[in-house]
Design a protein around this motif. Structure first.
Motif, PDB file in Angstrom:
ATOM      1  N   LEU A 250       0.834  -1.210   0.000  1.00 39.07           N
ATOM      2  CA  LEU A 250       0.000   0.000   0.000  1.00 39.07           C
ATOM      3  C   LEU A 250       0.864   1.253   0.000  1.00 39.07           C
ATOM      4  CD1 LEU A 250      -2.760   1.373   0.174  1.00 39.07           C
ATOM      5  CD2 LEU A 250      -2.626   1.160   2.667  1.00 39.07           C
ATOM      6  N   LEU A 251       1.930   1.258   0.805  1.00 38.94           N
ATOM      7  CA  LEU A 251       2.792   2.437   0.882  1.00 38.94           C
ATOM      8  C   LEU A 251       3.524   2.705  -0.427  1.00 38.94           C
ATOM      9  CD1 LEU A 251       4.245   2.077   4.486  1.00 38.94           C
ATOM     10  CD2 LEU A 251       2.654   3.817   3.654  1.00 38.94           C
ATOM     11  N   GLN A 252       3.752   1.662  -1.226  1.00 38.85           N
ATOM     12  CA  GLN A 252       4.348   1.893  -2.548  1.00 38.85           C
ATOM     13  C   GLN A 252       3.448   2.751  -3.431  1.00 38.85           C
ATOM     14  OE1 GLN A 252       5.241  -2.115  -3.942  1.00 38.85           O
ATOM     15  NE2 GLN A 252       7.379  -1.922  -3.324  1.00 38.85           N
ATOM     16  N   LEU A 253       2.164   2.743  -3.146  1.00 37.02           N
ATOM     17  CA  LEU A 253       1.237   3.624  -3.854  1.00 37.02           C
ATOM     18  C   LEU A 253       1.114   4.977  -3.161  1.00 37.02           C
ATOM     19  CD1 LEU A 253      -1.629   1.034  -4.522  1.00 37.02           C
ATOM     20  CD2 LEU A 253       0.132   1.773  -6.128  1.00 37.02           C
ATOM     21  N   VAL A 254       1.141   4.972  -1.820  1.00 35.14           N
ATOM     22  CA  VAL A 254       0.912   6.198  -1.054  1.00 35.14           C
ATOM     23  C   VAL A 254       2.083   7.170  -1.172  1.00 35.14           C
ATOM     24  CG1 VAL A 254       0.627   7.150   1.273  1.00 35.14           C
ATOM     25  CG2 VAL A 254      -0.623   5.092   0.611  1.00 35.14           C
ATOM     26  N   ILE A 255       3.312   6.682  -0.962  1.00 29.28           N
ATOM     27  CA  ILE A 255       4.447   7.588  -0.812  1.00 29.28           C
ATOM     28  C   ILE A 255       4.774   8.367  -2.092  1.00 29.28           C
ATOM     29  CG2 ILE A 255       6.933   7.673  -0.342  1.00 29.28           C
ATOM     30  CD1 ILE A 255       6.459   5.505   1.782  1.00 29.28           C
ATOM     31  N   PRO A 256       4.862   7.737  -3.278  1.00 27.13           N
ATOM     32  CA  PRO A 256       5.126   8.548  -4.479  1.00 27.13           C
ATOM     33  C   PRO A 256       4.051   9.614  -4.714  1.00 27.13           C
ATOM     34  CG  PRO A 256       5.476   6.221  -4.941  1.00 27.13           C
ATOM     35  CD  PRO A 256       4.822   6.287  -3.607  1.00 27.13           C
ATOM     36  N   VAL A 313      -4.165   8.664   1.258  1.00 24.79           N
ATOM     37  CA  VAL A 313      -4.337   7.262   1.644  1.00 24.79           C
ATOM     38  C   VAL A 313      -5.594   6.661   1.025  1.00 24.79           C
ATOM     39  CG1 VAL A 313      -4.637   5.687   3.592  1.00 24.79           C
ATOM     40  CG2 VAL A 313      -3.043   7.613   3.777  1.00 24.79           C
ATOM     41  N   ASP A 314      -6.707   7.394   1.074  1.00 22.86           N
ATOM     42  CA  ASP A 314      -7.952   6.847   0.509  1.00 22.86           C
ATOM     43  C   ASP A 314      -7.827   6.587  -0.988  1.00 22.86           C
ATOM     44  OD1 ASP A 314      -9.547   6.638   2.820  1.00 22.86           O
ATOM     45  OD2 ASP A 314     -10.012   8.773   2.766  1.00 22.86           O
ATOM     46  N   ALA A 315      -7.150   7.495  -1.688  1.00 22.15           N
ATOM     47  CA  ALA A 315      -6.963   7.296  -3.130  1.00 22.15           C
ATOM     48  C   ALA A 315      -6.090   6.072  -3.399  1.00 22.15           C
ATOM     49  CB  ALA A 315      -6.339   8.538  -3.756  1.00 22.15           C
ATOM     50  N   ALA A 316      -5.077   5.869  -2.557  1.00 25.36           N
ATOM     51  CA  ALA A 316      -4.219   4.693  -2.721  1.00 25.36           C
ATOM     52  C   ALA A 316      -5.000   3.412  -2.427  1.00 25.36           C
ATOM     53  CB  ALA A 316      -3.003   4.796  -1.807  1.00 25.36           C
ATOM     54  N   VAL A 317      -5.837   3.453  -1.395  1.00 26.07           N
ATOM     55  CA  VAL A 317      -6.676   2.287  -1.094  1.00 26.07           C
ATOM     56  C   VAL A 317      -7.620   2.011  -2.262  1.00 26.07           C
ATOM     57  CG1 VAL A 317      -8.532   1.449   0.392  1.00 26.07           C
ATOM     58  CG2 VAL A 317      -6.504   2.485   1.406  1.00 26.07           C
ATOM     59  N   ASP A 318      -8.123   3.062  -2.890  1.00 30.15           N
ATOM     60  CA  ASP A 318      -8.974   2.852  -4.067  1.00 30.15           C
ATOM     61  C   ASP A 318      -8.203   2.160  -5.184  1.00 30.15           C
ATOM     62  OD1 ASP A 318     -11.265   3.866  -2.978  1.00 30.15           O
ATOM     63  OD2 ASP A 318     -11.144   5.829  -3.941  1.00 30.15           O
ATOM     64  N   GLN A 319      -6.928   2.500  -5.340  1.00 33.76           N
ATOM     65  CA  GLN A 319      -6.118   1.811  -6.345  1.00 33.76           C
ATOM     66  C   GLN A 319      -5.994   0.325  -6.018  1.00 33.76           C
ATOM     67  OE1 GLN A 319      -2.805   5.141  -6.589  1.00 33.76           O
ATOM     68  NE2 GLN A 319      -2.524   3.680  -8.255  1.00 33.76           N
ATOM     69  N   LYS A 320      -5.743   0.023  -4.728  1.00 28.93           N
ATOM     70  CA  LYS A 320      -5.689  -1.381  -4.315  1.00 28.93           C
ATOM     71  C   LYS A 320      -7.027  -2.059  -4.550  1.00 28.93           C
ATOM     72  CE  LYS A 320      -3.003  -3.466  -2.243  1.00 28.93           C
ATOM     73  NZ  LYS A 320      -2.055  -4.495  -2.762  1.00 28.93           N
ATOM     74  N   ALA A 321      -8.110  -1.351  -4.267  1.00 28.86           N
ATOM     75  CA  ALA A 321      -9.443  -1.922  -4.454  1.00 28.86           C
ATOM     76  C   ALA A 321      -9.696  -2.237  -5.920  1.00 28.86           C
ATOM     77  CB  ALA A 321     -10.508  -0.958  -3.924  1.00 28.86           C
ATOM     78  N   LYS A 322      -9.271  -1.343  -6.802  1.00 31.01           N
ATOM     79  CA  LYS A 322      -9.460  -1.596  -8.240  1.00 31.01           C
ATOM     80  C   LYS A 322      -8.663  -2.818  -8.692  1.00 31.01           C
ATOM     81  CE  LYS A 322      -8.740   2.798  -9.477  1.00 31.01           C
ATOM     82  NZ  LYS A 322      -8.615   4.018 -10.323  1.00 31.01           N
ATOM     83  N   ALA A 375     -19.177  -4.500  -5.992  1.00 35.53           N
ATOM     84  CA  ALA A 375     -19.100  -3.186  -6.632  1.00 35.53           C
ATOM     85  C   ALA A 375     -18.512  -2.190  -5.643  1.00 35.53           C
ATOM     86  CB  ALA A 375     -20.491  -2.726  -7.085  1.00 35.53           C
ATOM     87  N   ARG A 376     -17.754  -1.228  -6.162  1.00 32.43           N
ATOM     88  CA  ARG A 376     -17.110  -0.244  -5.293  1.00 32.43           C
ATOM     89  C   ARG A 376     -16.899   1.057  -6.046  1.00 32.43           C
ATOM     90  NH1 ARG A 376     -13.685  -0.469  -0.659  1.00 32.43           N
ATOM     91  NH2 ARG A 376     -12.373   1.409  -0.518  1.00 32.43           N
ATOM     92  N   LEU A 377     -17.224   2.161  -5.373  1.00 32.97           N
ATOM     93  CA  LEU A 377     -16.946   3.483  -5.921  1.00 32.97           C
ATOM     94  C   LEU A 377     -15.477   3.808  -5.687  1.00 32.97           C
ATOM     95  CD1 LEU A 377     -20.092   5.436  -4.687  1.00 32.97           C
ATOM     96  CD2 LEU A 377     -19.510   4.968  -7.075  1.00 32.97           C
ATOM     97  N   CYS A 378     -14.780   4.223  -6.739  1.00 33.68           N
ATOM     98  CA  CYS A 378     -13.361   4.541  -6.635  1.00 33.68           C
ATOM     99  C   CYS A 378     -13.086   5.877  -7.309  1.00 33.68           C
ATOM    100  CB  CYS A 378     -12.511   3.463  -7.304  1.00 33.68           C
ATOM    101  SG  CYS A 378     -12.595   1.842  -6.502  1.00 33.68           S
ATOM    102  N   SER A 379     -12.138   6.623  -6.734  1.00 31.65           N
ATOM    103  CA  SER A 379     -11.757   7.892  -7.341  1.00 31.65           C
ATOM    104  C   SER A 379     -10.878   7.639  -8.559  1.00 31.65           C
ATOM    105  CB  SER A 379     -11.015   8.756  -6.320  1.00 31.65           C
ATOM    106  OG  SER A 379      -9.798   8.128  -5.942  1.00 31.65           O
TER     107      SER A 379
END
Length: 457
Positions: A250-256, A313-322, A375-379
């Motif tokens: 997850l942090l590999q998505l968050v930190i950059p 963080v929420d946007a990164a979690v959305d990436q993981k969710a996708k 189903a999930r709403l993602c940014s």
């Protein structure tokens, strides 16, 4: 029947109480009975009978998967089937090229090779059902391989995996040896290991023979190897999960992303480096006792401490969710769900005409999301997209991620549907501007297989 269940597994348990047995029984059937606690001997007998029942269902599922795979035109070596051996510390793959024909496959097995079937859920609905339930429980992709090994052979070298593995023995017996991680660096590894020799791995912490119906769990990083005894072949399924599902992933998505935002919004991150930093920093200067190095590290630490407030963080979690939704198998529908969803719609061609192609949805119609997590709403930058699993293939990543952009005025309504699960709600209760909007949204979600109705079509 009232359903208050929050998961597919709980729903599956409930359905078993009031549904007639299907023509093809599922892998896991758990009967819930409201009777008093039995005596110890009666309970032991019941557990033994249940274990035997589950074992038979698993065996049937795997044999059916292998049979269908061997007869299927599109089964390819290296894609759907691997042929392997392990002898004198050497692990080899013996895949011919092209299509796997039954004659060749069974001839290789007879010669002492192990068979590994990949993505068995594409051939067995029972395996598909189990994996689709487990992916909801784990919140992570769940996959499976089937292994058939001849007597007195071993198909794979000792190794560890980057997944949590659950081995269910279905037929015959297998001798397993499990070893602790060799060092702290191999605890919960990011990647699977290369093949080890026997000299690399030391003494096992578990040395056991498993028989049909037994379950064995290998945590990530635990080295394992299995061989068949001289008197029995082995058929087992390995179910795996939690690949690349750590805090670090997850942090590999968050930190950059946090750094990009910080560079844009915080002048401290845009200030220039010291003119002479190359003279005291870097590997060639790492042994220097220079106060400028301490100041440099102090500044790095200061900036790192400022970074979390910019972390999306929420946007990164959305990436993981996708990623997870793309990985997912589509849900296996119960008979009731099939009859009340688009997959059970009676549309057909009859007497030269199209019949029953329309489904009437009104504000009084009760609907719900087909399955928790489907189903999930993602940014997606400035837009919001609804990602969903109901259109996925049973073959891993055979198709692109299924999603569509959601109109801003519909996001609250979709959130309402997602959070209302497992309750059915009326279309009229959706928080949209007008009855027409509510019906239009419900029709769109129904046609995509994301929602179903309380009553059969």
């Amino acid at each position: 029947m009232e359903r208050k269940d929050m998961s597919a597994f709980a729903l599956y348990q409930t359905l078993l109480q009031d549904q007639p047995p299907p023509a093809k029984k599922s892998l896991v059937q758990m009967e819930v009975k409201k009777n008093s606690a039995p005596a110890a001997s009666k309970l032991k007998s019941k557990k033994k009978a249940e274990k035997k029942k589950v074992k038979k269902k698993l065996k049937r599922a795997q044999k059916e998967a292998i049979r269908q795979a061997a007869a299927h035109e599109d089964v390819q070596y290296g894609v759907n089937l691997d042929v392997t051996s392990y002898f004198h510390d050497q692990r080899e793959t013996h895949n011919p090229t092209g299509r796997a024909l039954p004659f060749t496959v069974w001839d290789l097995y007879k010669s002492g090779c192990s068979l590994r079937m990949l993505n068995p859920q594409a051939f067995s609905s029972t395996v598909w059902n189990v994996l689709s339930i487990l992916q909801e429980q784990f919140g992570s992709m769940v996959g499976a391989n089937i292994y058939l090994t001849p007597p007195d052979t071993q198909g794979f070298a000792p190794h560890y995996d980057d997944i949590e593995a659950f081995v269910v023995q279905l037929e015959g017996k297998k001798h397993w040896r499990v070893y602790s991680p060799r060092s702290e660096d191999e605890v919960l590894p990011v990647f699977s290991s290369p093949n080890f020799s026997q000299a690399d791995i030391g003494e096992p912490i578990l040395d056991v023979v498993v028989e049909a119906g037994d379950l064995l769990y290998f945590p990530r990083g635990f080295i394992h190897q299995g061989n068949c005894l001289p008197d029995a072949h082995s058929l087992h399924i390995t179910i795996s999960s939690y690949q690349k599902n750590s805090w670090g992933d997850l942090l590999q998505l968050v930190i950059p992303a946090a750094l990009d935002i910080a560079m844009e919004e915080d002048v401290k991150f845009r200030q220039g480096l010291p003119l002479d930093y190359l003279t005291y920093m870097g590997v060639q200067n790492s042994e220097k006792d220079d106060p400028r190095r301490l100041a440099f590290f102090s500044q790095i630490e200061t900036l790192m401490k400022r970074l979390p407030k910019y972390a999306p963080v929420d946007a990164a979690v959305d990436q993981k969710a996708k990623e997870f939704i793309h990985d997912c198998l589509p849900p296996v529908l119960t008979p009731d769900e099939l009859l009340s969803s688009v997959l059970g719609a009676p549309a057909r061609w009859e007497d030269g005409q199209v019949k029953d192609v329309s489904v009437h949805i009104a504000v009084q119609t009760k609907v719900r999301i087909l399955r928790a997590g489907c189903a999930r709403l993602c940014s997606d930058g400035d837009a919001v997209r609804l990602c969903y699993t109901t259109g996925n293939s049973r073959v891993y990543h055979k198709e692109e991620l299924k999603s569509f952009e959601v109109n801003h005025e519909h996001t609250d309504a979709i959130e309402f549907l997602i959070h209302s699960y497992p309750e059915f709600v009326t279309v009229g209760s959706l928080p949209c501007d007008s009855a027409q909007d509510k019906i239009a949204l419900a029709e769109q979600l129904f046609e995509m297989g994301i929602i179903h109705m309380e009553e059969p079509l």
